[in-house]
Design a protein around this motif. Structure first.
Motif, PDB file in Angstrom:
ATOM      1  N   VAL A   5       1.512  27.535  35.132  1.00  0.00           N
ATOM      2  CA  VAL A   5       0.381  27.492  35.994  1.00  0.00           C
ATOM      3  C   VAL A   5      -0.513  26.491  35.738  1.00  0.00           C
ATOM      4  O   VAL A   5      -1.061  26.322  34.753  1.00  0.00           O
ATOM      5  N   THR A   6      -0.844  25.809  36.750  1.00  0.00           N
ATOM      6  CA  THR A   6      -1.766  24.453  36.917  1.00  0.00           C
ATOM      7  C   THR A   6      -2.857  24.675  37.850  1.00  0.00           C
ATOM      8  O   THR A   6      -2.606  24.597  38.916  1.00  0.00           O
ATOM      9  N   LEU A   7      -4.058  25.314  37.512  1.00  0.00           N
ATOM     10  CA  LEU A   7      -5.251  25.743  38.419  1.00  0.00           C
ATOM     11  C   LEU A   7      -6.130  24.298  38.694  1.00  0.00           C
ATOM     12  O   LEU A   7      -6.870  24.623  39.593  1.00  0.00           O
ATOM     13  N   ASN A   8      -5.915  23.287  37.915  1.00  0.00           N
ATOM     14  CA  ASN A   8      -6.648  22.111  38.428  1.00  0.00           C
ATOM     15  C   ASN A   8      -5.973  21.002  38.261  1.00  0.00           C
ATOM     16  O   ASN A   8      -6.279  20.068  37.073  1.00  0.00           O
ATOM     17  N   PRO A   9      -4.876  20.683  39.222  1.00  0.00           N
ATOM     18  CA  PRO A   9      -4.074  19.647  38.848  1.00  0.00           C
ATOM     19  C   PRO A   9      -4.885  18.263  39.040  1.00  0.00           C
ATOM     20  O   PRO A   9      -6.055  18.209  39.385  1.00  0.00           O
ATOM     21  N   ALA A  10      -4.375  17.177  38.654  1.00  0.00           N
ATOM     22  CA  ALA A  10      -4.916  15.544  38.909  1.00  0.00           C
ATOM     23  C   ALA A  10      -3.827  14.568  38.793  1.00  0.00           C
ATOM     24  O   ALA A  10      -2.760  14.758  38.197  1.00  0.00           O
ATOM     25  N   MET A  11      -4.159  13.719  39.764  1.00  0.00           N
ATOM     26  CA  MET A  11      -3.264  12.568  39.813  1.00  0.00           C
ATOM     27  C   MET A  11      -3.914  11.764  38.368  1.00  0.00           C
ATOM     28  O   MET A  11      -5.041  11.473  38.497  1.00  0.00           O
ATOM     29  N   ASP A  12      -2.813  11.544  37.592  1.00  0.00           N
ATOM     30  CA  ASP A  12      -3.340  10.509  36.478  1.00  0.00           C
ATOM     31  C   ASP A  12      -3.192   9.186  36.663  1.00  0.00           C
ATOM     32  O   ASP A  12      -1.982   8.880  36.869  1.00  0.00           O
ATOM     33  N   LYS A  13      -4.193   8.506  36.612  1.00  0.00           N
ATOM     34  CA  LYS A  13      -4.216   6.804  36.975  1.00  0.00           C
ATOM     35  C   LYS A  13      -4.481   6.315  35.603  1.00  0.00           C
ATOM     36  O   LYS A  13      -5.501   6.391  35.052  1.00  0.00           O
ATOM     37  N   THR A  14      -3.509   5.479  35.319  1.00  0.00           N
ATOM     38  CA  THR A  14      -3.552   4.784  34.068  1.00  0.00           C
ATOM     39  C   THR A  14      -3.791   3.483  34.317  1.00  0.00           C
ATOM     40  O   THR A  14      -3.110   2.610  34.656  1.00  0.00           O
ATOM     41  N   LEU A  15      -4.786   2.717  33.714  1.00  0.00           N
ATOM     42  CA  LEU A  15      -5.211   1.309  33.736  1.00  0.00           C
ATOM     43  C   LEU A  15      -4.975   0.961  32.271  1.00  0.00           C
ATOM     44  O   LEU A  15      -5.607   1.269  31.258  1.00  0.00           O
ATOM     45  N   CYS A  16      -4.456  -0.323  32.170  1.00  0.00           N
ATOM     46  CA  CYS A  16      -4.133  -1.019  31.004  1.00  0.00           C
ATOM     47  C   CYS A  16      -4.969  -2.198  31.063  1.00  0.00           C
ATOM     48  O   CYS A  16      -5.102  -3.073  31.774  1.00  0.00           O
ATOM     49  N   ILE A  17      -6.090  -1.961  30.132  1.00  0.00           N
ATOM     50  CA  ILE A  17      -7.106  -2.940  30.164  1.00  0.00           C
ATOM     51  C   ILE A  17      -7.498  -3.603  28.518  1.00  0.00           C
ATOM     52  O   ILE A  17      -7.983  -2.644  27.994  1.00  0.00           O
ATOM     53  N   ASP A  18      -6.680  -4.562  28.069  1.00  0.00           N
ATOM     54  CA  ASP A  18      -7.072  -5.012  26.871  1.00  0.00           C
ATOM     55  C   ASP A  18      -8.574  -5.478  26.622  1.00  0.00           C
ATOM     56  O   ASP A  18      -8.910  -6.111  27.555  1.00  0.00           O
ATOM     57  N   ASN A  90      -7.619  11.807  37.857  1.00  0.00           N
ATOM     58  CA  ASN A  90      -8.300  11.334  36.444  1.00  0.00           C
ATOM     59  C   ASN A  90      -7.875  10.032  36.111  1.00  0.00           C
ATOM     60  O   ASN A  90      -6.781   9.849  36.214  1.00  0.00           O
ATOM     61  N   THR A  91      -8.784   9.404  35.571  1.00  0.00           N
ATOM     62  CA  THR A  91      -8.684   7.931  35.004  1.00  0.00           C
ATOM     63  C   THR A  91      -8.367   7.809  33.535  1.00  0.00           C
ATOM     64  O   THR A  91      -9.178   8.074  33.078  1.00  0.00           O
ATOM     65  N   LYS A  92      -7.307   7.277  33.169  1.00  0.00           N
ATOM     66  CA  LYS A  92      -7.019   7.025  31.833  1.00  0.00           C
ATOM     67  C   LYS A  92      -7.045   5.347  31.529  1.00  0.00           C
ATOM     68  O   LYS A  92      -6.374   4.561  32.093  1.00  0.00           O
ATOM     69  N   ILE A  93      -7.918   4.877  30.634  1.00  0.00           N
ATOM     70  CA  ILE A  93      -7.975   3.449  30.398  1.00  0.00           C
ATOM     71  C   ILE A  93      -7.431   3.261  28.940  1.00  0.00           C
ATOM     72  O   ILE A  93      -7.813   3.838  28.057  1.00  0.00           O
ATOM     73  N   VAL A  94      -6.501   2.307  29.093  1.00  0.00           N
ATOM     74  CA  VAL A  94      -5.560   2.339  27.701  1.00  0.00           C
ATOM     75  C   VAL A  94      -5.985   0.870  27.327  1.00  0.00           C
ATOM     76  O   VAL A  94      -5.657  -0.184  28.023  1.00  0.00           O
ATOM     77  N   ASP A  95      -6.725   0.606  25.946  1.00  0.00           N
ATOM     78  CA  ASP A  95      -6.943  -0.667  25.399  1.00  0.00           C
ATOM     79  C   ASP A  95      -6.061  -0.827  24.310  1.00  0.00           C
ATOM     80  O   ASP A  95      -6.326  -0.361  23.195  1.00  0.00           O
ATOM     81  N   HIS A  96      -4.868  -1.289  24.596  1.00  0.00           N
ATOM     82  CA  HIS A  96      -3.793  -1.490  23.395  1.00  0.00           C
ATOM     83  C   HIS A  96      -4.344  -2.361  22.393  1.00  0.00           C
ATOM     84  O   HIS A  96      -4.050  -2.238  21.086  1.00  0.00           O
ATOM     85  N   LEU A  97      -5.121  -3.446  22.688  1.00  0.00           N
ATOM     86  CA  LEU A  97      -5.595  -4.505  21.790  1.00  0.00           C
ATOM     87  C   LEU A  97      -6.394  -3.937  20.552  1.00  0.00           C
ATOM     88  O   LEU A  97      -6.360  -4.179  19.307  1.00  0.00           O
ATOM     89  N   ASN A  98      -7.425  -2.862  21.131  1.00  0.00           N
ATOM     90  CA  ASN A  98      -8.270  -2.186  20.090  1.00  0.00           C
ATOM     91  C   ASN A  98      -7.762  -0.684  19.828  1.00  0.00           C
ATOM     92  O   ASN A  98      -8.599  -0.127  18.968  1.00  0.00           O
ATOM     93  N   ARG A  99      -6.720  -0.283  20.348  1.00  0.00           N
ATOM     94  CA  ARG A  99      -6.124   1.148  20.004  1.00  0.00           C
ATOM     95  C   ARG A  99      -7.244   1.987  20.506  1.00  0.00           C
ATOM     96  O   ARG A  99      -7.493   2.979  19.741  1.00  0.00           O
ATOM     97  N   ILE A 100      -7.823   1.971  21.814  1.00  0.00           N
ATOM     98  CA  ILE A 100      -8.901   2.573  22.271  1.00  0.00           C
ATOM     99  C   ILE A 100      -8.385   3.368  23.687  1.00  0.00           C
ATOM    100  O   ILE A 100      -8.032   2.798  24.380  1.00  0.00           O
ATOM    101  N   TYR A 101      -8.546   4.473  23.753  1.00  0.00           N
ATOM    102  CA  TYR A 101      -7.863   5.258  24.922  1.00  0.00           C
ATOM    103  C   TYR A 101      -8.915   6.122  25.437  1.00  0.00           C
ATOM    104  O   TYR A 101      -9.626   7.210  24.722  1.00  0.00           O
ATOM    105  N   THR A 102      -9.493   5.869  26.572  1.00  0.00           N
ATOM    106  CA  THR A 102     -10.538   6.533  27.269  1.00  0.00           C
ATOM    107  C   THR A 102      -9.893   7.326  28.455  1.00  0.00           C
ATOM    108  O   THR A 102      -9.439   7.123  29.306  1.00  0.00           O
ATOM    109  N   ASP A 103     -10.636   8.547  28.569  1.00  0.00           N
ATOM    110  CA  ASP A 103     -10.145   9.498  29.784  1.00  0.00           C
ATOM    111  C   ASP A 103     -11.383   9.780  30.639  1.00  0.00           C
ATOM    112  O   ASP A 103     -12.597   9.955  29.854  1.00  0.00           O
TER     113      ASP A 103
END
Length: 317
Positions: A5-18, A90-103
């Motif tokens: 059951v998923t009552l609030n689905p989301a398109m997960d958009k992942t942006l890789c930004i160092d 939902n937007t996910k920002i992945v900063d591999h350089l600093n190992r920081i993950y933002t939702d």
């Protein structure tokens, strides 16, 4: 059948930004889109484990047909209720350089009483004796906080097994109906119990309280520190695995899928924890919210040691 059951689905958009910087122009080096929502993520993992499931919940707007087509392409059955509001992104920002993950998560569409009643009717029709029902994630505006309690009551009356993965009032209201299994992370557990835990012993005590309230299993994720599985007869623990982290989204959902798989395969409780921990570790090593495979999980199993921390109320400290 497994019902997610998923009552609030989301398109997960992942942006890789160092070196992502607030207040400045940032340019992404990579973009990906994944259909998501916690229950849908569970179904994606189960499909990779060769386990059939059916996804239900709400879908609407521009993304609705995309979700249905993608799930069809994955050979995952669906029975969603179509709503007027648009499924969120939902937007996910992945900063591999600093190992920081933002939702950055949107609230989601408003759900009308008529749409909610339609879903509850669909859910009643879907549930059968022996089914495994996974209830996970947040809800959009218009959906009452006791919805999971309502659905758990329906599923249990039908003779289904229920697994709840939620937080805040949704978790609090849900456990009032005594689901078979819950999977809080440490922060969700602390919020539920109104405590801050400084030791593993304190976390175990919290899990024991929930088991005494009628929940058969409490799987507690401790992030990179591992996990605990609390049952009526024993408590099991394992340390976290050191794996390259590409995305932290979906790790908990993979652990829920592991619980489902363990029930189907009738795993011993210790093996259930080992498998769940391996699923979580495999998930974080994959970009976006793509599902881990059984091969990836099996490759990690031999690296995990499970310890019995408590048997019949006696705690090894």
């Amino acid at each position: 059948m497994v019902i997610t059951v998923t009552l609030n689905p989301a398109m997960d958009k992942t942006l890789c930004i160092d070196n992502f910087s607030l207040g400045k122009v940032n340019r992404s080096s990579k973009v990906r889109h994944d259909i998501g929502g916690k229950g849908i993520n569970v179904s994606k993992v189960l499909r990779n484990f060769d386990v059939d499931s059916i996804c239900t919940g709400f879908l609407g707007g521009l993304w609705e047909s995309y979700f249905l087509e993608e799930l069809k392409n994955r050979n995952i059955k669906t029975d969603f209720v179509s709503i007027k509001g648009a499924t969120r992104t939902n937007t996910k920002i992945v900063d591999h350089l600093n190992r920081i993950y933002t939702d950055i998560n949107e609230a989601g569409p408003e759900v009308s009483k008529e749409e909610l009643d339609s879903f509850i009717g669909t859910f009643k029709e879907l549930c059968k004796a022996g089914d495994i029902v996974v209830l996970s994630g947040g809800v959009g505006p218009g959906v009452p906080k006791d919805i999971y309690g309502t659905l758990i009551k329906i599923a249990k009356e039908k003779g289904a097994i229920t697994i709840l993965d939620a937080e805040g009032p949704l978790l609090e209201e849900g456990i009032a109906q005594k689901p078979n299994v819950i999977k809080p992370n440490i922060h969700e557990l602390e919020k539920l119990m109104g405590e801050r835990y400084k030791s593993e012993y304190e976390v175990i005590k919290a899990g024991r309280i929930l088991v005494k309230q009628g929940i058969e299993k409490v799987l507690i994720s401790l992030g990179d520190k591992g996990a605990l599985l609390v049952t009526k007869d024993a408590v099991y623990s394992c340390q976290g695995l050191k794996v390259p982290v590409k995305s932290t989204v979906g790790a908990g959902d993979s652990m829920v899928a592991a619980l489902v798989y363990s029930i189907i395969k009738e795993f011993h409780q210790g093996d259930t924890l080992k498998f769940a921990n391996a699923c979580g570790a495999a998930s974080v090593s994959i970009e976006g919210t793509e599902a881990c495979t059984l091969e990836q999980v099996n490759s990690l199993l031999e690296l995990i040691e499970v310890h019995i921390k408590e048997v019949n109320g006696l705690i090894d400290r």
